[in-house]
Write a protein that holds these residues in place. Structure first.
Motif, PDB file in Angstrom:
ATOM      1  N   SER A 175       8.518   3.007  -5.565  1.00 31.31           N
ATOM      2  CA  SER A 175       7.872   3.918  -4.626  1.00 31.31           C
ATOM      3  C   SER A 175       6.590   3.306  -4.091  1.00 31.31           C
ATOM      4  CB  SER A 175       7.570   5.246  -5.312  1.00 31.31           C
ATOM      5  OG  SER A 175       6.803   5.024  -6.459  1.00 31.31           O
ATOM      6  N   ALA A 176       6.009   2.375  -4.771  1.00 35.16           N
ATOM      7  CA  ALA A 176       4.819   1.707  -4.251  1.00 35.16           C
ATOM      8  C   ALA A 176       4.766   0.303  -4.822  1.00 35.16           C
ATOM      9  CB  ALA A 176       3.573   2.479  -4.656  1.00 35.16           C
ATOM     10  N   GLN A 214       6.122  -5.768   4.278  1.00 35.01           N
ATOM     11  CA  GLN A 214       5.151  -4.885   3.627  1.00 35.01           C
ATOM     12  C   GLN A 214       3.778  -4.929   4.288  1.00 35.01           C
ATOM     13  OE1 GLN A 214       6.177  -3.030   0.845  1.00 35.01           O
ATOM     14  NE2 GLN A 214       8.191  -3.823   1.380  1.00 35.01           N
ATOM     15  N   TYR A 252       7.516   0.143   6.824  1.00 36.67           N
ATOM     16  CA  TYR A 252       7.166   1.553   6.645  1.00 36.67           C
ATOM     17  C   TYR A 252       5.674   1.751   6.432  1.00 36.67           C
ATOM     18  CZ  TYR A 252      12.150   2.277   6.313  1.00 36.67           C
ATOM     19  OH  TYR A 252      13.480   2.324   6.613  1.00 36.67           O
ATOM     20  N   THR A 253       5.084   0.843   5.635  1.00 37.45           N
ATOM     21  CA  THR A 253       3.673   1.009   5.291  1.00 37.45           C
ATOM     22  C   THR A 253       3.043  -0.366   5.102  1.00 37.45           C
ATOM     23  OG1 THR A 253       2.164   2.219   3.820  1.00 37.45           O
ATOM     24  CG2 THR A 253       4.075   1.184   2.786  1.00 37.45           C
ATOM     25  N   THR A 255       0.266  -3.090   2.748  1.00 39.09           N
ATOM     26  CA  THR A 255      -0.355  -3.414   1.464  1.00 39.09           C
ATOM     27  C   THR A 255      -1.551  -4.306   1.747  1.00 39.09           C
ATOM     28  OG1 THR A 255       1.856  -3.468   0.482  1.00 39.09           O
ATOM     29  CG2 THR A 255       0.061  -4.369  -0.842  1.00 39.09           C
ATOM     30  N   TRP A 265      -3.943   2.134  -2.200  1.00 38.46           N
ATOM     31  CA  TRP A 265      -4.255   2.891  -0.988  1.00 38.46           C
ATOM     32  C   TRP A 265      -5.465   3.789  -1.237  1.00 38.46           C
ATOM     33  CZ3 TRP A 265       1.508   3.578  -1.603  1.00 38.46           C
ATOM     34  CH2 TRP A 265       2.204   2.637  -0.825  1.00 38.46           C
ATOM     35  N   ARG A 271      -0.565  10.468   3.155  1.00 36.66           N
ATOM     36  CA  ARG A 271       0.635   9.944   2.497  1.00 36.66           C
ATOM     37  C   ARG A 271       1.874  10.616   3.073  1.00 36.66           C
ATOM     38  NH1 ARG A 271      -0.464   7.400  -2.431  1.00 36.66           N
ATOM     39  NH2 ARG A 271      -2.673   6.870  -2.447  1.00 36.66           N
ATOM     40  N   THR A 274       7.322   9.837   0.595  1.00 31.90           N
ATOM     41  CA  THR A 274       7.612   8.801  -0.404  1.00 31.90           C
ATOM     42  C   THR A 274       6.335   8.361  -1.117  1.00 31.90           C
ATOM     43  OG1 THR A 274       7.648   7.327   1.511  1.00 31.90           O
ATOM     44  CG2 THR A 274       9.754   7.798   0.492  1.00 31.90           C
ATOM     45  N   TRP A 276       3.876   6.860   0.366  1.00 30.56           N
ATOM     46  CA  TRP A 276       3.326   5.667   1.017  1.00 30.56           C
ATOM     47  C   TRP A 276       2.233   6.066   2.003  1.00 30.56           C
ATOM     48  CZ3 TRP A 276       8.913   3.906   2.655  1.00 30.56           C
ATOM     49  CH2 TRP A 276       9.651   3.618   1.507  1.00 30.56           C
ATOM     50  N   GLU A 277       1.320   5.130   2.246  1.00 25.80           N
ATOM     51  CA  GLU A 277       0.275   5.388   3.242  1.00 25.80           C
ATOM     52  C   GLU A 277       0.900   5.522   4.633  1.00 25.80           C
ATOM     53  OE1 GLU A 277      -3.783   3.466   5.214  1.00 25.80           O
ATOM     54  OE2 GLU A 277      -2.630   2.271   3.808  1.00 25.80           O
TER      55      GLU A 277
END
Ligand code: BGC
Length: 389
Positions: A175-176, A214, A252-253, A255, A265, A271, A274, A276-277
């Motif tokens: 998930s992250a 990513q 999607y996001t 890092t 994050w 968020r 999921t 994610w940021e």
């Protein structure tokens, strides 16, 4: 205000993966995993999913009617070869009908040969941890070639960087943050990809694979840390695509990377479902990174989207993402299409809670309910331009 300028033949589409929408994929390793027969059980099994195995024509029609011009879907190895060496003609025919339906509706089909799931028998042999998988995969691709008659765009393996992670059934869907790629698995994936590229080119289609990017963003001075961190997780797979006909970029996001590695994050960052940021420009980072490692290779955005229950946020996210795609095009990167993830709300590898779809559906009747975001994306597609609000 309407802004320029997607190229004239730009493809506008939406993507799905067989296991996430078809339902009843009982011969796959994921089905076994969902029922606790392989490694850790998951929150919720896929079951009938969206029953798109039977309802694919309706799904494609909704996309075409909205104004989209492409549909990306995957074919399921576990259905085509449910036992080693037995090729199901019925499954091949089924996927041929899907290609035919897409063409009839004016949708350019993009066919993915492998999207995370493996036949259960392959997983029992050790899956991507065993050298035999490369020959096994090539044999499956050869058997599936009749599906690809009249298909121009073939994606050999979806997100090999995630496959490398998922090769271990004890590791859930992350998930992250992505764990590092597993070296032997990565080598087998690259070898399997090369075999598939040759087979696909042999029938006159264009071959590529789609990489999970990513948006690794180094803090000033952390460029070398970023490169070291990103190599096994992302860059090795982009580098392996430099002789391909095209490359699929998915994002999607982001890092951020500091001197010590990834930076969590911010507490107050928005968020998605999921976890994610919320970071729409991630796709631009992914496209620019593909131009760094595989310069000149035409790019298709093969997945990009957001898990949200608020469809207005989906539109906002997608508008932001498309803005960054346009910037890449304006910089001279050859981006040829945008395929949103996902056409339908779907089985997000353990849960139905993370809704990525342009189309919702009833869990009991399977009745489809297109969301405003589908109409919006269809408008953008028809205009071939982003209406910036
Ligand atoms: C995968 C999809 C997944 C999506 C959202 C990608 O990693 O290709 O199967 O549903 O991202 O997590």
């Amino acid at each position: 205000m309407t802004s320029p300028n997607f190229p004239a033949s730009f493809l506008w589409g939406a993507s799905t993966a067989a296991h996430q929408v078809e339902g009843g994929n009982t011969n796959s390793d994921w089905w076994a995993r969902e029922h606790g027969h392989l490694g850790a059980p998951v929150h919720e099994p896929s079951g009938d999913a969206a029953d798109s195995y039977h309802r694919y024509a309706e799904d494609m029609r909704l996309l075409a009617q909205a104004g989209l011009t492409s549909y990306r879907f995957s074919i399921e190895w576990a259905r085509i070869e449910p036992e080693p060496g037995f090729v199901s003609r019925a499954a091949i025919d089924h996927y041929r009908r899907m290609v035919g339906t897409a063409r009839e509706l004016g949708l350019e089909p993009m066919v993915t040969l492998h999207h995370f799931t493996n036949p259960l028998w392959l997983a029992r042999e050790g899956g991507w941890h065993e050298d035999g998988v490369v020959d096994r995969f090539a044999r499956y691709v050869e058997a599936a070639l009749p599906v690809l008659d009249d298909v121009r765009l073939v994606c050999t393996i979806n997100e090999p960087n995630m496959v490398s992670v998922l090769a271990d059934p004890e590791v859930g869907f992350p998930s992250a943050g992505l764990p590092p790629g597993v070296p032997g698995v990565t080598e087998r994936l690259v070898a399997a990809h090369r075999r598939a590229v040759d087979l696909v080119r042999g029938i006159g289609a264009e071959a590529g694979w789609s990489v999970a990017t990513q948006a690794y963003q180094p803090d000033p001075g952390a460029e070398a840390v970023r490169d070291e961190y990103a190599w096994s997780r992302e860059d090795v797979f982009l580098d392996a695509a430099k002789d391909d006909d095209w490359i699929g970029i998915q994002a999607y996001t982001r890092t951020r990377i500091g001197a010590e590695g990834p930076i969590p994050w911010a507490e107050d960052a928005e968020r998605t479902l999921t976890g994610w940021e919320y970071y729409p420009p991630a796709i631009g980072d992914g496209i620019r990174n593909s131009a760094r490692w595989a310069p000149g290779v035409p790019v298709y955005v093969t997945e990009n989207g957001i898990a949200t229950a608020d469809d207005a946020r989906r539109i906002d996210y997608t508008a932001g993402a498309l803005s960054s795609v346009l910037e890449c095009i304006e910089r001279g990167i050859d981006v040829r299409g945008y395929l949103h993830w996902s056409a339908l709300d779907n089985y997000e590898w353990g849960t139905y809670d993370a809704t990525f779809g342009l189309i919702a559906w009833d869990r009991e009747t399977f009745q489809r309910h297109p969301k405003p975001s589908l109409a919006w994306l269809g408008e953008v597609a028809r205009a071939n331009a982003l209406t910036r609000v």
